[in-house]
Design a protein around this motif. Structure first.
Motif, short mmCIF file in Angstrom:
data_model
loop_
_atom_site.label_atom_id
_atom_site.label_comp_id
_atom_site.label_asym_id
_atom_site.label_seq_id
_atom_site.Cartn_x
_atom_site.Cartn_y
_atom_site.Cartn_z
N CYS A 138 0.88 -1.18 0.08
CA CYS A 138 -0.12 -0.10 -0.06
C CYS A 138 0.73 1.44 -0.05
O CYS A 138 0.16 2.22 0.11
CB CYS A 138 -0.96 0.05 1.21
N THR A 139 2.17 1.26 -0.20
CA THR A 139 3.10 2.12 0.36
C THR A 139 4.03 2.63 -1.10
O THR A 139 4.41 1.57 -1.61
CB THR A 139 3.86 2.43 1.50
N SER A 169 -6.35 0.91 -2.59
CA SER A 169 -5.18 -0.05 -2.36
C SER A 169 -5.31 -1.28 -3.45
O SER A 169 -6.65 -1.64 -3.72
CB SER A 169 -5.38 -0.41 -1.30
N ASP A 191 2.25 6.08 -4.62
CA ASP A 191 1.21 5.71 -3.80
C ASP A 191 0.04 6.89 -3.98
O ASP A 191 0.31 7.83 -3.65
CB ASP A 191 1.47 5.70 -2.40
N SER A 195 -2.77 4.17 0.95
CA SER A 195 -2.51 3.80 2.24
C SER A 195 -3.39 4.92 3.24
O SER A 195 -3.60 4.40 4.32
CB SER A 195 -1.06 4.37 2.64
#
Length: 268
Positions: A138-139, A169, A191, A195
């Motif tokens: 997610c990052t 996500s 991203d 996140s």
């Protein structure tokens, strides 16, 4: 010689007391550990044997010695201190020039661990902290590190449901693999509210080509930042950090990633 103090009550305190008793170059017998710690013999024996099992200690006939896992963690701690020190001026410059939050992170299985964080001028709160963790998928820093991970490492991530802090996500293996292939092509990861809502990040790998040892990212309010405009500065900063690490490196940590850190999932 360590003088035994009153036996600690909690299991964690007992483990720490036992490890702290190994303060010399030689090993100790069970009787010596009991004398040095003040722990009951049965408790000390049970803890010693478990520490042997997990590699924190080793046993040579009647004597216990510090194990290789202790050496690995100590080496990793020294390296991470070195990495953070080498990166610090570059992170500060990047945070100052962009006014955004900058992260330094390493990969630990399916998660990333933040080694450093410098806050920017944005009013948007970035939910991260030094020593904290976040799902790698997610990052930005997580994806840029997963992109170059060995297949076995990636399979460990895919062997469980992918975390989805937001609807943006990545939620499927097919989409994740496609994303990681794109990251490898560009050498950069994004991203876009994956996140946390409202947050955008750009991340670049730190390390030799195709084998990064860490990553850095710039994060800020996605509505007010053109992430593509940050690609150049982020990539340049990552290269500068690696040059600084290489100039001052004392020991390679390539096999030592994965030291335990506080498990508090966070986003960034």
């Amino acid at each position: 010689m360590t003088t035994a103090s009153p036996a600690p009550a909690s299991m964690i305190d007992r483990i720490v007391t036992i490890l702290d008793s190994f303060d010399g170059p030689h090993g100790f017998t069970l009787a010596q550990v009991v004398a040095r710690t003040g722990l009951p013999r049965s408790s000390a024996h049970r803890i010693l044997e478990h520490l042997v099992k997990v590699g924190w200690l080793r046993r040579d006939q009647l004597h216990y010695h510090l194990g290789l896992r202790i050496l690995e963690l100590g080496t990793l701690a020294c390296y991470q201190h070195q990495l953070r020190g080498a990166a610090s001026p570059h992170l500060y410059e990047l945070a100052h020039s962009t006014g955004m939050t900058v992260h330094l992170a390493v990969l630990d299985g399916p998660e990333i661990v933040y080694l450093d964080k410098l806050g920017g001028r944005s009013s948007l709160r970035v939910p991260s902290r030094i020593g904290g963790r976040a799902p790698a998928t997610c990052t930005g820093v997580g994806k840029v590190l997963l992109a170059y991970a060995e297949e076995a490492g990636l399979e460990a991530v895919l062997g469980r449901p992918l975390p989805r802090p937001t609807p943006a996500s990545i939620g499927t293996e097919r989409r994740l693999r496609a994303e990681l292939a794109h990251v490898r092509d560009r050498g950069i990861a994004f991203d876009r509210e994956e996140s946390a809502w409202g947050l955008g990040c750009v991340a670049a790998p730190i390390g030799p080509p195709g084998s990064p040892e860490a990553a850095l990212s710039v994060c800020g309010p996605i509505a007010r930042v053109n992430l593509e405009h940050l690609v150049g500065p982020v990539r340049a900063s990552a290269q500068a950090v690696w040059a600084s690490v290489g100039a001052g490196r004392t020991a390679p940590p390539s096999s030592l990633h994965g030291a335990p850190a506080p498990r508090q999932p966070i986003g960034a």
